[in-house]
Motif scaffolding. Structure first.
Motif, PDB file in Angstrom:
ATOM      1  N   THR A 104     -10.396  13.839 -11.724  1.00 30.74           N
ATOM      2  CA  THR A 104      -9.733  15.007 -11.131  1.00 30.74           C
ATOM      3  C   THR A 104     -10.120  15.176  -9.657  1.00 30.74           C
ATOM      4  O   THR A 104      -9.263  15.390  -8.794  1.00 30.74           O
ATOM      5  N   ASN A 105     -11.412  15.097  -9.367  1.00 30.85           N
ATOM      6  CA  ASN A 105     -11.890  15.452  -8.019  1.00 30.85           C
ATOM      7  C   ASN A 105     -11.771  14.310  -7.021  1.00 30.85           C
ATOM      8  O   ASN A 105     -11.563  14.563  -5.830  1.00 30.85           O
ATOM      9  N   LEU A 106     -11.944  13.069  -7.483  1.00 32.40           N
ATOM     10  CA  LEU A 106     -11.992  11.949  -6.536  1.00 32.40           C
ATOM     11  C   LEU A 106     -10.791  11.013  -6.665  1.00 32.40           C
ATOM     12  O   LEU A 106     -10.088  10.764  -5.678  1.00 32.40           O
ATOM     13  N   THR A 107     -10.544  10.498  -7.861  1.00 26.68           N
ATOM     14  CA  THR A 107      -9.487   9.490  -7.982  1.00 26.68           C
ATOM     15  C   THR A 107      -8.116  10.092  -7.677  1.00 26.68           C
ATOM     16  O   THR A 107      -7.284   9.451  -7.027  1.00 26.68           O
ATOM     17  N   SER A 108      -7.889  11.329  -8.105  1.00 24.22           N
ATOM     18  CA  SER A 108      -6.598  11.964  -7.786  1.00 24.22           C
ATOM     19  C   SER A 108      -6.455  12.200  -6.282  1.00 24.22           C
ATOM     20  O   SER A 108      -5.342  12.106  -5.747  1.00 24.22           O
ATOM     21  N   ALA A 109      -7.554  12.486  -5.600  1.00 20.77           N
ATOM     22  CA  ALA A 109      -7.482  12.646  -4.133  1.00 20.77           C
ATOM     23  C   ALA A 109      -7.109  11.312  -3.495  1.00 20.77           C
ATOM     24  O   ALA A 109      -6.360  11.262  -2.514  1.00 20.77           O
ATOM     25  N   PHE A 110      -7.633  10.227  -4.056  1.00 21.36           N
ATOM     26  CA  PHE A 110      -7.272   8.899  -3.541  1.00 21.36           C
ATOM     27  C   PHE A 110      -5.789   8.595  -3.780  1.00 21.36           C
ATOM     28  O   PHE A 110      -5.074   8.183  -2.853  1.00 21.36           O
ATOM     29  N   THR A 111      -5.318   8.805  -4.990  1.00 19.89           N
ATOM     30  CA  THR A 111      -3.923   8.431  -5.283  1.00 19.89           C
ATOM     31  C   THR A 111      -2.944   9.339  -4.528  1.00 19.89           C
ATOM     32  O   THR A 111      -1.890   8.874  -4.075  1.00 19.89           O
ATOM     33  N   ALA A 112      -3.318  10.610  -4.343  1.00 15.42           N
ATOM     34  CA  ALA A 112      -2.468  11.512  -3.535  1.00 15.42           C
ATOM     35  C   ALA A 112      -2.468  11.047  -2.079  1.00 15.42           C
ATOM     36  O   ALA A 112      -1.412  11.004  -1.431  1.00 15.42           O
ATOM     37  N   SER A 113      -3.644  10.687  -1.572  1.00 13.02           N
ATOM     38  CA  SER A 113      -3.744  10.249  -0.172  1.00 13.02           C
ATOM     39  C   SER A 113      -2.945   8.966   0.040  1.00 13.02           C
ATOM     40  O   SER A 113      -2.250   8.814   1.055  1.00 13.02           O
ATOM     41  N   ARG A 114      -3.052   8.039  -0.912  1.00  7.68           N
ATOM     42  CA  ARG A 114      -2.329   6.767  -0.784  1.00  7.68           C
ATOM     43  C   ARG A 114      -0.823   7.008  -0.663  1.00  7.68           C
ATOM     44  O   ARG A 114      -0.153   6.427   0.205  1.00  7.68           O
ATOM     45  N   ALA A 115      -0.305   7.892  -1.500  1.00  9.41           N
ATOM     46  CA  ALA A 115       1.129   8.198  -1.434  1.00  9.41           C
ATOM     47  C   ALA A 115       1.477   8.910  -0.134  1.00  9.41           C
ATOM     48  O   ALA A 115       2.506   8.635   0.488  1.00  9.41           O
ATOM     49  N   ALA A 116       0.606   9.820   0.301  1.00  9.68           N
ATOM     50  CA  ALA A 116       0.880  10.587   1.531  1.00  9.68           C
ATOM     51  C   ALA A 116       0.819   9.681   2.756  1.00  9.68           C
ATOM     52  O   ALA A 116       1.645   9.810   3.669  1.00  9.68           O
ATOM     53  N   ILE A 117      -0.143   8.772   2.780  1.00 10.83           N
ATOM     54  CA  ILE A 117      -0.329   7.915   3.964  1.00 10.83           C
ATOM     55  C   ILE A 117       0.904   7.036   4.188  1.00 10.83           C
ATOM     56  O   ILE A 117       1.327   6.832   5.332  1.00 10.83           O
ATOM     57  N   LYS A 118       1.486   6.545   3.100  1.00 11.07           N
ATOM     58  CA  LYS A 118       2.693   5.702   3.249  1.00 11.07           C
ATOM     59  C   LYS A 118       3.770   6.476   4.004  1.00 11.07           C
ATOM     60  O   LYS A 118       4.458   5.933   4.867  1.00 11.07           O
ATOM     61  N   HIS A 119       3.915   7.740   3.678  1.00  6.23           N
ATOM     62  CA  HIS A 119       4.898   8.601   4.337  1.00  6.23           C
ATOM     63  C   HIS A 119       4.449   8.927   5.775  1.00  6.23           C
ATOM     64  O   HIS A 119       5.248   8.852   6.717  1.00  6.23           O
ATOM     65  N   MET A 120       3.173   9.271   5.933  1.00  4.81           N
ATOM     66  CA  MET A 120       2.659   9.668   7.256  1.00  4.81           C
ATOM     67  C   MET A 120       2.678   8.503   8.236  1.00  4.81           C
ATOM     68  O   MET A 120       2.859   8.701   9.442  1.00  4.81           O
ATOM     69  N   MET A 121       2.497   7.285   7.742  1.00  9.07           N
ATOM     70  CA  MET A 121       2.547   6.109   8.631  1.00  9.07           C
ATOM     71  C   MET A 121       3.932   5.979   9.265  1.00  9.07           C
ATOM     72  O   MET A 121       4.046   5.628  10.433  1.00  9.07           O
ATOM     73  N   ARG A 122       4.949   6.266   8.466  1.00 10.34           N
ATOM     74  CA  ARG A 122       6.316   6.188   9.015  1.00 10.34           C
ATOM     75  C   ARG A 122       6.517   7.259  10.086  1.00 10.34           C
ATOM     76  O   ARG A 122       7.178   7.030  11.089  1.00 10.34           O
ATOM     77  N   ALA A 123       5.908   8.429   9.861  1.00  8.18           N
ATOM     78  CA  ALA A 123       6.033   9.527  10.831  1.00  8.18           C
ATOM     79  C   ALA A 123       5.074   9.322  12.014  1.00  8.18           C
ATOM     80  O   ALA A 123       5.171  10.031  13.015  1.00  8.18           O
ATOM     81  N   ARG A 124       4.146   8.380  11.887  1.00  7.84           N
ATOM     82  CA  ARG A 124       3.098   8.116  12.876  1.00  7.84           C
ATOM     83  C   ARG A 124       2.259   9.356  13.175  1.00  7.84           C
ATOM     84  O   ARG A 124       1.708   9.516  14.266  1.00  7.84           O
ATOM     85  N   SER A 125       2.167  10.230  12.202  1.00 12.73           N
ATOM     86  CA  SER A 125       1.254  11.374  12.332  1.00 12.73           C
ATOM     87  C   SER A 125       1.022  11.985  10.959  1.00 12.73           C
ATOM     88  O   SER A 125       1.852  11.846  10.051  1.00 12.73           O
ATOM     89  N   GLY A 126      -0.097  12.633  10.821  1.00 10.50           N
ATOM     90  CA  GLY A 126      -0.410  13.300   9.561  1.00 10.50           C
ATOM     91  C   GLY A 126      -1.842  13.779   9.555  1.00 10.50           C
ATOM     92  O   GLY A 126      -2.662  13.358  10.378  1.00 10.50           O
TER      93      GLY A 126
END
Ligand code: NAP
Length: 239
Positions: A104-126
């Motif tokens: 709950t505290n760590l692995t979910s933060a990783f999987t959420a971040s991984r999904a968010a980063i893919k999107h933020m990389m396209r926006a070149r900010s986040g």
């Protein structure tokens, strides 16, 4: 904003909304509380939508982020806030207590971040803001699982900051000390008093104390801050 139905997450969601951020209000079990938070945000004239996902299964965290991007059209800031405790001495700790807290505290933060980063990389900010804890820095008896999850979150923060800084994504951790909430209210009175005696400012923090820092880190003013662990602990653990 994971875990924004109650406690610190609720205060963060409202503070971000007051700063003009539209908010994806996420809940695990308390949908009615999340709807209430979203209603308060909309009353400020700011968009808010409610999303449910059980983050004890880390696969759901990635799906949650994708749903937020699909429904709200963008994701500028991810706050990994949802967290649980299952306190007991290490020798009595069941594998399930360990795994539930780490998932709950760590692995979910990783999987959420991984999904968010893919999107933020396209926006070149986040911005990614991980809600760790002072105990992830200083250790705490009876919380081997929780402390390990929060120390892991701090390591994840530093690694992602180095990996994605060049893509315009900042990643920071906030380390709250003893903040008044359902989580800390459940601690025995003697444990609460022991904490209080070690806090130079002589009081427990309010959720708003943490929310103010999160809102600053989400803002343009914090654009040159990344890879940091910032305490909000009344001086409990200077580092
Ligand atoms: P809280 O009052 O217990 O609220 C926890 C939040 O996380 C709720 O919104 C809850 O959603 C969500 N959550 C819990 N388990 C979930 C799951 N399996 N799936 C989805 N969502 C889940 O806790 P808090 O005190 O506000 O703490 C928030 C964060 O700050 C945590 O990461 C905690 O470790 C950290 N922190 C707190 C303190 C403190 O003194 N309070 C100190 C240091 C760090 P539902 O209610 O909808 O299930």
């Amino acid at each position: 904003m994971t875990g924004s139905s109650r406690g610190l997450g609720r205060a963060m969601a409202l503070s971000l909304a007051r700063a003009g951020f539209g908010v994806a209000v996420h809940y695990g079990r308390n949908q009615a509380d999340a709807e209430q938070v979203a209603g308060e945000i909309r009353a400020l004239g700011v968009p808010a939508q409610v999303f449910g996902a059980d983050l004890s299964d880390p696969a759901n965290a990635g799906t949650l982020v994708e749903a937020v991007i699909r429904e709200m059209g963008r994701l500028d800031v991810l706050v990994n806030n949802a967290g649980i405790t299952r306190d007991t001495l290490a020798i009595r700790m069941k594998d399930d207590d360990w795994n539930a807290v780490l998932d709950t505290n760590l692995t979910s933060a990783f999987t959420a971040s991984r999904a968010a980063i893919k999107h933020m990389m396209r926006a070149r900010s986040g911005r990614i803001i991980n809600i760790a804890s002072v105990v992830g820095l200083m250790g705490n008896p009876g919380q081997a699982n929780y402390v390990a999850s929060k120390a892991g979150l701090i390591g994840l923060t530093k690694a992602l900051a180095k990996e994605y800084g060049a893509r315009g994504i900042t990643v920071n951790a906030v380390a709250p000390g003893f903040i008044s909430s359902d989580m800390t209210g459940a601690l025995p009175e003697d444990v609460q008093q022991a904490y209080l005696s070690g806090i130079p400012l002589g009081r427990f923090g309010d959720p708003e104390d943490v929310a103010a820092l999160v809102t600053f880190l989400a803002s343009g003013a914090a654009g040159y801050i990344t890879g940091q662990v910032i305490g909000v602990d009344g001086g409990l653990y200077p580092h």
